[in-house]
Design a protein around this motif. Structure first.
Motif, PDB file in Angstrom:
ATOM      1  N   ARG A   1       0.862  -1.186   0.000  1.00  0.00           N
ATOM      2  CA  ARG A   1       0.000   0.000   0.000  1.00  0.00           C
ATOM      3  C   ARG A   1       0.894   1.229   0.000  1.00  0.00           C
ATOM      4  O   ARG A   1       1.653   1.449   0.935  1.00  0.00           O
ATOM      5  N   LEU A   2       0.791   2.019  -1.043  1.00  0.00           N
ATOM      6  CA  LEU A   2       1.576   3.235  -1.163  1.00  0.00           C
ATOM      7  C   LEU A   2       0.813   4.415  -0.566  1.00  0.00           C
ATOM      8  O   LEU A   2      -0.416   4.425  -0.558  1.00  0.00           O
ATOM      9  N   ASN A   3       1.541   5.417  -0.106  1.00  0.00           N
ATOM     10  CA  ASN A   3       0.944   6.625   0.428  1.00  0.00           C
ATOM     11  C   ASN A   3       0.520   7.502  -0.756  1.00  0.00           C
ATOM     12  O   ASN A   3       1.379   8.029  -1.466  1.00  0.00           O
ATOM     13  N   PRO A   4      -0.783   7.695  -0.985  1.00  0.00           N
ATOM     14  CA  PRO A   4      -1.246   8.455  -2.145  1.00  0.00           C
ATOM     15  C   PRO A   4      -0.704   9.886  -2.202  1.00  0.00           C
ATOM     16  O   PRO A   4      -0.448  10.416  -3.285  1.00  0.00           O
ATOM     17  N   ALA A   5      -0.506  10.514  -1.058  1.00  0.00           N
ATOM     18  CA  ALA A   5      -0.005  11.886  -1.026  1.00  0.00           C
ATOM     19  C   ALA A   5       1.397  11.978  -1.627  1.00  0.00           C
ATOM     20  O   ALA A   5       1.740  12.965  -2.281  1.00  0.00           O
ATOM     21  N   ARG A   6       2.215  10.953  -1.439  1.00  0.00           N
ATOM     22  CA  ARG A   6       3.575  10.940  -1.977  1.00  0.00           C
ATOM     23  C   ARG A   6       3.604  10.860  -3.495  1.00  0.00           C
ATOM     24  O   ARG A   6       4.618  11.126  -4.116  1.00  0.00           O
TER      25      ARG A   6
END
Length: 151
Positions: free
Chosen positions: A54-59
């Motif tokens: 799960r990647l951090n969408p903000a990044r």
């Protein structure tokens, strides 16, 4: 049928898929080799469908979530329409639904400008798409793919 030990292993893996096998074994009071065999068996049986980061969408400048209700020109599910929607990179989920609309699509984009372009240039151009109705998300309290497991 899954026993309590397998259900506990699944709970642990859903919490943190990269947990070392030895830690899982300790938590369920089994030998690491036995735990590994259970995990492999559940993978073979299709109980464990895969592992995902799960990647951090903000990044990645993908803060904006929207749900798009899509009405089809035809009655009934058209797999080619669902597949065309699923092929759009910004689309995270495609569901064929009951009711007035045919598909419910979850997208993640940078902002409303990108959302408008996505609808206009990638979704509305699909031949079966008759109309769309969009709901933008202001704040997310929970977002997960986890399935509740009861022992």
């Amino acid at each position: 049928m899954l026993d309590d030990i397998s259900l506990n292993i699944l709970k642990i893996l859903q919490e943190k898929a990269r947990v070392p096998n030895i830690d899982v074994a300790r938590q369920v009071a089994m030998a690491p080799s036995a735990v590994l065999e259970r995990i492999r068996k559940m993978e073979r049986q299709g109980i464990i469908d895969g592992y995902e980061v799960r990647l951090n969408p903000a990044r990645f400048n993908r803060r904006q979530i929207a749900f798009i209700e899509i009405r089809s020109r035809s009655v009934g599910d058209r797999p080619e329409t669902g597949e065309a929607l699923a092929a759009i990179p910004e689309v995270q989920e495609v569901h064929y639904v009951a009711g007035d609309d045919c598909y419910l699509v979850k997208v993640r984009v940078a902002d409303t400008t990108e959302l408008a372009a996505l609808i206009r240039e990638k979704i509305a151009v699909i031949a079966e798409v008759a109309s769309t109705r969009t709901t933008t998300v202001l704040h997310t309290y929970k977002e997960t793919a986890r399935i509740p497991i009861r022992a």
